[in-house]
Write a protein that holds these residues in place. Structure first.
Motif, PDB file in Angstrom:
ATOM      1  N   THR A  44      29.311  12.926  24.422  1.00 42.60           N
ATOM      2  CA  THR A  44      30.767  12.778  24.406  1.00 42.60           C
ATOM      3  C   THR A  44      31.167  12.068  23.117  1.00 42.60           C
ATOM      4  O   THR A  44      31.145  10.834  23.044  1.00 42.60           O
ATOM      5  CB  THR A  44      31.251  11.966  25.616  1.00 42.60           C
ATOM      6  OG1 THR A  44      30.688  12.495  26.813  1.00 42.60           O
ATOM      7  CG2 THR A  44      32.771  11.967  25.699  1.00 42.60           C
ATOM      8  N   PRO A  45      31.505  12.790  22.059  1.00 42.16           N
ATOM      9  CA  PRO A  45      31.867  12.147  20.787  1.00 42.16           C
ATOM     10  C   PRO A  45      33.178  11.385  20.896  1.00 42.16           C
ATOM     11  O   PRO A  45      34.120  11.834  21.550  1.00 42.16           O
ATOM     12  CB  PRO A  45      31.977  13.319  19.812  1.00 42.16           C
ATOM     13  CG  PRO A  45      32.212  14.513  20.667  1.00 42.16           C
ATOM     14  CD  PRO A  45      31.526  14.260  21.965  1.00 42.16           C
ATOM     15  N   ARG A  46      33.230  10.233  20.228  1.00 42.57           N
ATOM     16  CA  ARG A  46      34.430   9.399  20.255  1.00 42.57           C
ATOM     17  C   ARG A  46      35.115   9.328  18.893  1.00 42.57           C
ATOM     18  O   ARG A  46      36.225   8.829  18.791  1.00 42.57           O
ATOM     19  CB  ARG A  46      34.074   7.981  20.702  1.00 42.57           C
ATOM     20  CG  ARG A  46      33.404   7.910  22.059  1.00 42.57           C
ATOM     21  CD  ARG A  46      33.395   6.498  22.605  1.00 42.57           C
ATOM     22  NE  ARG A  46      32.805   5.549  21.665  1.00 42.57           N
ATOM     23  CZ  ARG A  46      32.704   4.244  21.884  1.00 42.57           C
ATOM     24  NH1 ARG A  46      33.157   3.746  23.025  1.00 42.57           N
ATOM     25  NH2 ARG A  46      32.148   3.445  20.995  1.00 42.57           N
ATOM     26  N   LYS A  47      34.452   9.796  17.839  1.00 39.50           N
ATOM     27  CA  LYS A  47      35.012   9.749  16.494  1.00 39.50           C
ATOM     28  C   LYS A  47      34.841  11.106  15.825  1.00 39.50           C
ATOM     29  O   LYS A  47      33.825  11.760  16.010  1.00 39.50           O
ATOM     30  CB  LYS A  47      34.305   8.685  15.643  1.00 39.50           C
ATOM     31  CG  LYS A  47      34.398   7.270  16.170  1.00 39.50           C
ATOM     32  CD  LYS A  47      33.603   6.331  15.270  1.00 39.50           C
ATOM     33  CE  LYS A  47      33.604   4.897  15.809  1.00 39.50           C
ATOM     34  NZ  LYS A  47      32.774   3.993  14.955  1.00 39.50           N
ATOM     35  N   THR A  48      35.849  11.499  15.043  1.00 41.84           N
ATOM     36  CA  THR A  48      35.700  12.715  14.262  1.00 41.84           C
ATOM     37  C   THR A  48      34.836  12.418  13.036  1.00 41.84           C
ATOM     38  O   THR A  48      34.720  11.273  12.596  1.00 41.84           O
ATOM     39  CB  THR A  48      37.067  13.249  13.805  1.00 41.84           C
ATOM     40  OG1 THR A  48      37.737  12.234  13.037  1.00 41.84           O
ATOM     41  CG2 THR A  48      37.929  13.612  15.004  1.00 41.84           C
TER      42      THR A  48
END
Length: 319
Positions: free
Chosen positions: A179-183
């Motif tokens: 689950t990525p939280r930053k681009t």
């Protein structure tokens, strides 16, 4: 001694920055692993200090038979009960993290097949599978469920900034949730030695805003725009490239190598190794094994001049 200590610290800190950063996490799963790491590090430091302190205290203190009962109590509680409770708690915490990252649910599902030495990537959508290679794009804030397999030998899928690694085993499917939280563009790699080009088996994990990701995925699902009269496509066909590679929308349907339908839209060439430029593309065609030893793709050293330029121009138009 000071110089050696400085070099050791510098080597350790080198893992704290860059695309393969594993301490400044950019994903939910990586953040939880990072928390566990810091707790273990601080806990280990406290335990080490306590053990060394007790040893020094015991060595300097005179033997007193009247304290034997207290010493036994200290050994039982400090040497058996407390470590058991701490290690048990950490084990449970670690198993909870493992359960979360191996979840069988996600907002989107991506199948990744590890091959020597590249990555086949398949997005499962309601309209059908979308096939690409050597690059993974993800929407920020959404959980991606990866279904991982291997075609030949054991590989290991790892994006350090987004989460833990997971082995890819021939004949078996493993799962990993991220689950990525930053681009951003985060580096991925194979973390299990798999042969000659193992160190060159990488990929880009590009985290995008949701709307940008949906637009990219819709474009990726479209066939390539290729004119049959394109001289570069003629070279591609005459050299037999379509026997190994697929370009959707043409007669090239080779199942062996990476899908080339939108090759030029990828940021890297050669499974995350080289920048996607015409010069690198030309070298990749003619000096393949110099750029990436041991791979199955044969080089075409006799392809040169106008025919090479036409083939490179054609491949760079596949965006």
């Amino acid at each position: 001694m000071r110089r050696s200590l400085f070099l050791i610290i510098l080597a350790v800190l080198s893992g704290c920055a860059g695309r393969h950063n594993w301490l400044a996490s950019a994903g939910e799963e990586a953040h939880r692993v990072e928390e566990l790491f810091w707790v273990l590090l601080v806990g280990a430091a406290i335990i080490w200090t306590g053990v060394i302190g007790a040893a020094v205290y015991a060595q300097r203190r005179q033997i007193d038979p009247s304290l034997e009962k207290q010493a036994r109590r200290f050994i039982v509680w400090g040497g058996a009960v407390l470590p058991t409770v701490l290690v048990g708690g950490l084990l449970i915490w670690g198993l909870v993290i493992l359960r979360d990252i191996t979840s069988d649910e996600g907002d989107l599902t991506i199948r990744v097949d590890g091959e020597r030495w590249w990555w086949r990537v398949i997005y499962e959508t309601p309209e059908g599978d979308v096939v690409t290679a050597n690059e993974i794009r993800l929407p920020v804030g959404q959980t991606a469920l990866f279904r991982l397999t291997a075609d030949d030998v054991i590989h290991s899928f790892w994006v350090p900034a987004l989460g833990g690694k997971m082995d890819m085993i021939p004949g078996r499917e493993t799962q990993l949730a991220l689950t990525p939280r930053k681009t951003g563009n985060w580096g991925g790699l194979c973390a299990e030695f798999c042969g000659g080009a193992h160190a060159l088996m990488r990929f880009d994990a590009i985290v995008m805003e949701e709307a940008d990701f949906e637009a990219w995925l819709a474009h990726e699902a479209e066939p390539a725009e290729v004119a049959e009269s394109d001289p570069g496509y003629t070279v591609f066909d005459e050299e037999g490239c379509g026997a190994c590679h697929t370009i959707r929308g043409t007669e090239a349907e080779g199942p062996v190598g990476p899908d080339l339908t939108h090759l030029a839209a990828r940021e890297k060439l050669g499974a995350g190794i080289y920048e996607m430029t015409p010069d690198n593309m030309a070298r990749w065609i003619t000096d393949t094994h110099e750029m990436k030893p041991d791979i199955d793709m044969p080089p075409y050293p006799d392809l040169s001049g106008a025919r090479l330029d036409q083939l490179v121009a054609f491949l760079m138009s596949l965006d």
